[in-house]
Each structure stands twice: as C-alpha cells, then as structure tokens.
Design a protein around this motif. Sequence first.
Motif, mmCIF file in Angstrom:
data_model
loop_
_atom_site.group_PDB
_atom_site.id
_atom_site.type_symbol
_atom_site.label_atom_id
_atom_site.label_comp_id
_atom_site.label_asym_id
_atom_site.label_seq_id
_atom_site.Cartn_x
_atom_site.Cartn_y
_atom_site.Cartn_z
ATOM 1 N N PHE A 41 34.276 30.992 35.678
ATOM 2 C CA PHE A 41 35.729 30.893 35.592
ATOM 3 C C PHE A 41 36.238 30.875 34.155
ATOM 4 C CE2 PHE A 41 35.583 29.885 40.059
ATOM 5 C CZ PHE A 41 36.827 30.276 40.528
ATOM 6 N N LEU A 42 35.341 30.883 33.169
ATOM 7 C CA LEU A 42 35.805 30.958 31.781
ATOM 8 C C LEU A 42 36.463 32.310 31.534
ATOM 9 C CD1 LEU A 42 32.744 29.347 29.930
ATOM 10 C CD2 LEU A 42 34.950 28.284 30.464
ATOM 11 N N PRO A 43 37.572 32.351 30.795
ATOM 12 C CA PRO A 43 38.328 33.605 30.651
ATOM 13 C C PRO A 43 37.581 34.713 29.928
ATOM 14 C CG PRO A 43 39.181 31.877 29.202
ATOM 15 C CD PRO A 43 38.220 31.213 30.118
ATOM 16 N N PHE A 44 36.647 34.366 29.064
ATOM 17 C CA PHE A 44 35.951 35.403 28.297
ATOM 18 C C PHE A 44 34.670 35.878 28.975
ATOM 19 C CE2 PHE A 44 34.852 31.192 26.731
ATOM 20 C CZ PHE A 44 33.475 31.195 26.803
ATOM 21 N N ILE A 45 34.391 35.365 30.177
ATOM 22 C CA ILE A 45 33.206 35.802 30.927
ATOM 23 C C ILE A 45 33.644 36.831 31.965
ATOM 24 C CG2 ILE A 45 31.336 35.096 32.454
ATOM 25 C CD1 ILE A 45 30.988 34.067 29.654
ATOM 26 N N PRO A 46 33.110 38.048 31.893
ATOM 27 C CA PRO A 46 33.530 39.069 32.870
ATOM 28 C C PRO A 46 32.960 38.766 34.255
ATOM 29 C CG PRO A 46 31.746 39.898 31.492
ATOM 30 C CD PRO A 46 32.121 38.565 30.926
ATOM 31 N N ALA A 47 33.583 39.341 35.281
ATOM 32 C CA ALA A 47 33.094 39.186 36.653
ATOM 33 C C ALA A 47 31.695 39.788 36.785
ATOM 34 C CB ALA A 47 34.045 39.842 37.633
ATOM 35 N N ILE A 48 30.814 39.096 37.446
ATOM 36 C CA ILE A 48 29.419 39.517 37.577
ATOM 37 C C ILE A 48 29.137 39.846 39.031
ATOM 38 C CG2 ILE A 48 27.023 38.738 37.395
ATOM 39 C CD1 ILE A 48 27.804 37.084 35.016
#
Length: 620
Positions: A41-48
Amino acid sequence: MDLLIIAVLGTLAIAAASQLSDRIGVAPALILLAGGTAVGFLPFIPAIELDPQVVLEGILPPLLFSTAVSISTINFRRELAPVAVLAILLVALSAAAIGAVLTLLVPGLSLAWAIAMGAILSPTDAVAISIARRLGVSQRIITVLEGEGLLNDATALVVLSSAVSAATSGGVSVGGVLGGFALAVLVALGVGWLVGEASLRVRSHITDPTVDTVVSFTVPFLAAIPAEHMHGSGLVAAVVAGLITGHRGPRMLPPAHRVASRTNWHTVELTLEGLIFLVMGLEFFGIVEKVDASDLGARRALAIAVVAGFLTIVIRALVVAPMLKLLSHRTARWATHWQENEEAIHQFQNRCSAIVRGEAEMPPVPWDRRRFAQVQRRLRRETNHESIARRARSLSSRVRRRGADLDYFAAEPLGTREGAVIVWAGMRGAITLAAAQTLPTTAPHHPFLLLVAMLVAAGSLTIQGLSLSALVRVVRPAMAGPADDEEKAAVISLLVNAARDVACVGTHGASQHAAPAAPTGAADPENNESLSPTAEQHGLVRRQGNDIVVSPAAVAKAWADPTWRHDDLAPVRERALDMIRAQREALLDAGDEGLYSADSLEHALNRLDFQEIMLTSEPH
C-alpha cells in the motif's frame, strides 16, 4: 538489477519473519502476509502480480513433496479414512454449497462459475500444520491436517477445471467430473510411484551428498510435469513420490545423503512458503485498486468474503463431527473383534513362528476366515520352505500391525476436543490465491472474485491462525508428549537384540550380554584384532565373560578423534557399522508395523545415522 534487489530484500524479510516468530509467538506466514500488505500500500510501490502457474507448477510441487517426505507413512496409512473424507468429500461439498450461495449474492454469476469459485475457496493451507505443531497438539491431529493438505489441492483443482469447462462450453456432466478426477488420481499414483522408486535407485548410486541433494530437488518436478502432460494431477504425483522417498529412503540412501538432503529441503521449504505469503500481501493493493474501479466495489467483496469464510467453517464442522463419530464406532468394533479373537490370534502367532522354524504347517487366518482358502491356494503353489516361511512372516506381521493400530487409536482418540482443533485449523491460503488467479479473464467480475478469494485467505489465516492457540487452551485437546519410559525401554531392547543378532555371527554360539542403556553387541573373542588394551581402556570394547562387547557410540567418537590411530580402530569400526545397520533395519521393520511412536523411532534413527556418518567419514 531491480529484480535482484527485490529478491534479496524478500529473502531477508523471510529470514527476519522466521526469527521474529519465535519471540512473539506468531507464525512467520502471518508476519509476512501483514508486512507484504503494508508494503504493497506504499505509494511508491507498484502493483505486483505473480503468474499463478509459477505457484501451481513451480512452488507447490516441491512444498508438497517436502511435506510428504517427512510425514510418517505408517500414521498416514492409519489416518487414510479421515484424510480421504476431508480431502475429497469435504472439498466437493464445500464447492457445491459455497457455489449455491454465491449465485444468490453475486449478480450475473452462473452456477458453474460459482462452483468454480467454491472450489477455489475449498482447499486448506499448510500453514495450519506449522501453527498446530508449535502448539504441541497430538500427532493424530497433525497427521490428519498434513494428509488433508497433501491431497485436497488435487480435488479442488479438478473441480475447478470441470466447473470452468462447464461455464465456458456447457458440456461437462457429473460423470465426466468423476471420471476426470479418477483419471487424474490414477495417473498421478502411477507416475509418482515410478518416479519415486526410480529416483531412489539412481540416488543410491551417488557418492556425494551434495550431488544427491541436487538430484532430490528435481524429483517433485520429474513427477509433476509428466503427470500433468498425461492429464493427471501433478501435485498428487509429487506427493506420491515424496511418500515413496520418505518410506524407502532410510533403507536405500546413506545417512549422510539423507541428513544433507533433509537440511537443505528445510531451507527450501522455509523460503518457498515465505515467498508465497509475502507476494500474497504485496498483490493485495493491486487487486483492491481494480475492484474499487468496478461496479460491485470492495465493500461488497468484503461482505461476501465474510459469508464465504463462515460457510467454509460451518461446512467443515458438519463433515468433521459425523466423521469422528464413525471413526470412533469403527475403532470400537475393531477392538471388540480383536478381544473376542485374542486367544486365537495368540495361537496363530505361535503357529507362524513354528512355521518359520519348519515345525508346523500354515494355520487359518483368525481375523478373516474368508481369506483362508485363498491363502491355502497360494501356499499349495509354494513348495519350498522359504516361500512358506516368508508367507508366515508376512501374515504374522499383519497381525502385529493390526494390534499396533488399535493401540494407536486407543492411545490418541479423536474426540470432540480434537475435532474442534481440526475444524478451526482448516485455514485457506496460498493455494486459494493461486487457484483464483487461474480463473479465465472472461469470467464475470474477474477482479471481484480475485479479491473475495484474497480476503477469505487473508482473513482465515489471520483470524483462525492467531486464535488457534486460544482455542487449544480452551478446549484442551490431546497434546503430544515425550515417549513414556516403557516405550523407551522397548526401543532400547529392540536395539540391543538387533546388535546381538549381528554379534552372534561367528561367536560360536557363545551367550550374549549387553546393558540396556547402551545398545551393544559382542565380537568374536578369538579375533585378537577386535580387542586391544587401548580400546578396552577407553571403553570402546569390554569383556563380559567369554564375549567382547562393542559400543558403537564410543567407537564413532573415537573414529572422529584425530588422536586415535585409525588402523587400530578398523576391525572394531567394521563390527560397529554392522551393528548400526542391523539396528536400523530392526527400527524400520518396527516402524512398518507401527509398534512404536514415530517420534521415538525418528529419534533412535537419527542417533544411528549420526553414528554411522562419524564412522564412515574420512579419518583426520
């Protein structure tokens, strides 16, 4: 480079979660699931997104293989009836019942697609086994959960495939589903058995434990891949190969190979299990994002997930309760039959011993007179004494095994308290997520169904996983405990007798003596190389009357000690190795008959393995 950094960080996270779990009393899977969700849910982590085939074909086969290798095959055989009920009947009922409810709750979802979703939510996860084992519940509960986890994946995937075919083509019948399931299981049984036996024969000729471990890593895939190509269940094939390896490995593989393989497989198991739950948490944000953009929304998915999760528990309880009653009645019936024929069984055992010695003919089988005619026909075709003696030993072994089974059921009955643990430990997890992702994108409300599966799995693991310890404290089921003194003495006596049998070869009929606390055997007193003043002084051998008694444990320590002259130890070392191998065979035979608990046998086997490793290592 980014992928490499993610892999390194993920591996460190798995190690940290495993270390942290011992301190806070929470399973590593739950820590990784929570941590992955928070990071996702961190904004800088893209959907995996993880390709489900990676899980179904690359991760689950070795995980199931590793579990099957370590399971007690005699206990698995004893619990085959409840395992079959939970792995086949319960999965089918859960898929049908959950599917019927989902058609009412999800607009536009046909019955076939709903049953497919029910099949996705039906299989349990192996994380429950690790949690239950940490809590110290009885071995019977662990075996039932392990067996269910090994086999219910195949049932769920077959039902899922059939339901998807019915939804897309409408050409699937109940008979077709049953036929497909039977084909998948039969093919898997054949391929798994063949791969397990062949791999053991190949590995028995490998001299390097490291090379043997590498070969063992390929076995689950050697079983799963051809089984899938032959329309069988690759997961069941991997399980069968693992059962064959675990059962036959101690007789065919050197101890050093098995110890090295066991250690490395534990590392692989830890890494793969952690990877599944870590990725499961990381994927959560991407699925929620897609559902929020759809018409149904995440709140509705949460409500349906609660209903579906509740149904899985209720249906499981409705199946487990009558199953345990039937098992209890079956055990009582067997015990009564055994008591009624106790005298005849005792006479039968004595007669079999006489047949082995060549002093009597084959008696009738007291517990199953209908088979007597068949046994007699076979014996008429066997003219030599060795064949008849082998048949007598086999029948006598069956009687002892039946008696040991009854003792096992009586010592650890599965009652209401144990049933409550079995019901609550039926958590959903990685297989549910992987199976959900195999749904075709043409399925109605595809992202919504994925989120429901994710929520059911995450909620089940969190709620049931965290509360299982409290349930165990409240219901107080049978707990695992150390082997009692009587069983320990019996195992020691078995080891002593096995060592004496080896020692009697070449001792010219001299009487044998050994202390029960330290299994030993006698060497030939006429062989001067077997005894030296130095060896006697250091307790490697000692005189008892006309015999020379060898201590394998003391010889093993001396062989690993660089201060000893190994040329002086060679004769005693060979006798110690013969004794250790005879003791191992005796333990394995006792294990096949179920005479002692799996923990007692495993402890004794491990001690023998390490002694043999020390004795077969290169001198310093």
